[in-house]
Scaffold this active site. Sequence first.
Site, PDB file in Angstrom:
ATOM      1  N   HIS A   1       6.719  -5.227 -27.754  1.00  0.00           N
ATOM      2  CA  HIS A   1       7.992  -5.927 -27.180  1.00  0.00           C
ATOM      3  C   HIS A   1       8.884  -4.972 -26.332  1.00  0.00           C
ATOM      4  O   HIS A   1       9.206  -3.863 -26.852  1.00  0.00           O
ATOM      5  CB  HIS A   1       8.879  -6.615 -28.072  1.00  0.00           C
ATOM      6  CG  HIS A   1       9.379  -5.847 -29.402  1.00  0.00           C
ATOM      7  ND1 HIS A   1       8.208  -5.724 -30.460  1.00  0.00           N
ATOM      8  CD2 HIS A   1      10.285  -5.274 -29.662  1.00  0.00           C
ATOM      9  CE1 HIS A   1       9.112  -4.874 -31.361  1.00  0.00           C
ATOM     10  NE2 HIS A   1      10.380  -4.574 -30.749  1.00  0.00           N
TER      11      HIS A   1
HETATM   12  P1  5GP Z   1      12.143  -2.925 -32.834  1.00  0.00           P
HETATM   13  O1  5GP Z   1      12.884  -2.504 -33.780  1.00  0.00           O
HETATM   14  O2  5GP Z   1      10.506  -3.312 -33.375  1.00  0.00           O
HETATM   15  O3  5GP Z   1      11.807  -2.196 -31.414  1.00  0.00           O
HETATM   16  O4  5GP Z   1      12.650  -4.555 -32.343  1.00  0.00           O
HETATM   17  C1  5GP Z   1      12.639  -5.551 -33.203  1.00  0.00           C
HETATM   18  C2  5GP Z   1      13.391  -6.573 -32.685  1.00  0.00           C
HETATM   19  O5  5GP Z   1      13.373  -7.957 -32.728  1.00  0.00           O
HETATM   20  C3  5GP Z   1      14.847  -6.282 -32.925  1.00  0.00           C
HETATM   21  O6  5GP Z   1      15.861  -6.309 -31.696  1.00  0.00           O
HETATM   22  C4  5GP Z   1      15.388  -7.621 -33.807  1.00  0.00           C
HETATM   23  O7  5GP Z   1      16.557  -7.968 -33.521  1.00  0.00           O
HETATM   24  C5  5GP Z   1      14.495  -8.642 -33.225  1.00  0.00           C
HETATM   25  N1  5GP Z   1      13.868  -9.576 -34.080  1.00  0.00           N
HETATM   26  C6  5GP Z   1      13.538  -9.502 -35.492  1.00  0.00           C
HETATM   27  N2  5GP Z   1      13.256 -10.490 -35.936  1.00  0.00           N
HETATM   28  C7  5GP Z   1      13.338 -11.478 -35.136  1.00  0.00           C
HETATM   29  C8  5GP Z   1      13.237 -12.878 -35.086  1.00  0.00           C
HETATM   30  O8  5GP Z   1      12.728 -13.369 -36.105  1.00  0.00           O
HETATM   31  N3  5GP Z   1      13.585 -13.647 -34.177  1.00  0.00           N
HETATM   32  C9  5GP Z   1      13.973 -12.979 -32.902  1.00  0.00           C
HETATM   33  N4  5GP Z   1      14.435 -13.742 -31.840  1.00  0.00           N
HETATM   34  N5  5GP Z   1      14.039 -11.733 -32.756  1.00  0.00           N
HETATM   35  C10 5GP Z   1      13.904 -11.005 -34.006  1.00  0.00           C
END
Ligand code: 5GP
Length: 129
Positions: free
Chosen positions: A99
């Site tokens: 993402h």
């Molecule tokens: P990472 O740390 O992997 O780069 O980012 C993960 C992102 O996913 C975080 O910004 C977090 O807020 C978001 N996130 C985690 N769980 C969920 C969820 O269940 N729904 C949504 N919409 N975002 C999520």
Amino acid sequence: MESQTNKCPFCTIEDGFVVLMTETAFAIKDGYPVSKGHTLVVPRKHVANLFELARHEQLALWDLVERVRERLVEEHQPDGFNIGLNDGLAAGQTVPHVHVHVIPRYNGDVPDPRGGIRWVVPAKAPYWE
Ligand code: 5GP
Ligand code: ZN
């Protein structure tokens, strides 16, 4: 693979979070936004790493990043953006489904924004001091 996607928050995202969709990717509102409009651009394919995607899927992801950015400019008139991804656990990735974060930034949202993503390693961030 099935069990991975069952547990994945992006593979099981509720419709209410989805802001844009294409054939190979979709954009969702971050569930825990760090700023107003924080959006994630996600490929439909459940892979952890950007480079597991075919080149056309990577390009489609980037096209959607551009569309999301344009939409956020219209909706919220931010003053800047941080756009990028955390690649791997060591780099802070918490959801193992690729993402791209599109994070609108606003004048004054932090006292001194200089360095931006350099703050992933706080002790080294301020090279200008
Ligand atoms: P990472 O740390 O992997 O780069 O980012 C993960 C992102 O996913 C975080 O910004 C977090 O807020 C978001 N996130 C985690 N769980 C969920 C969820 O269940 N729904 C949504 N919409 N975002 C999520
Ligand atoms: Zn997934």
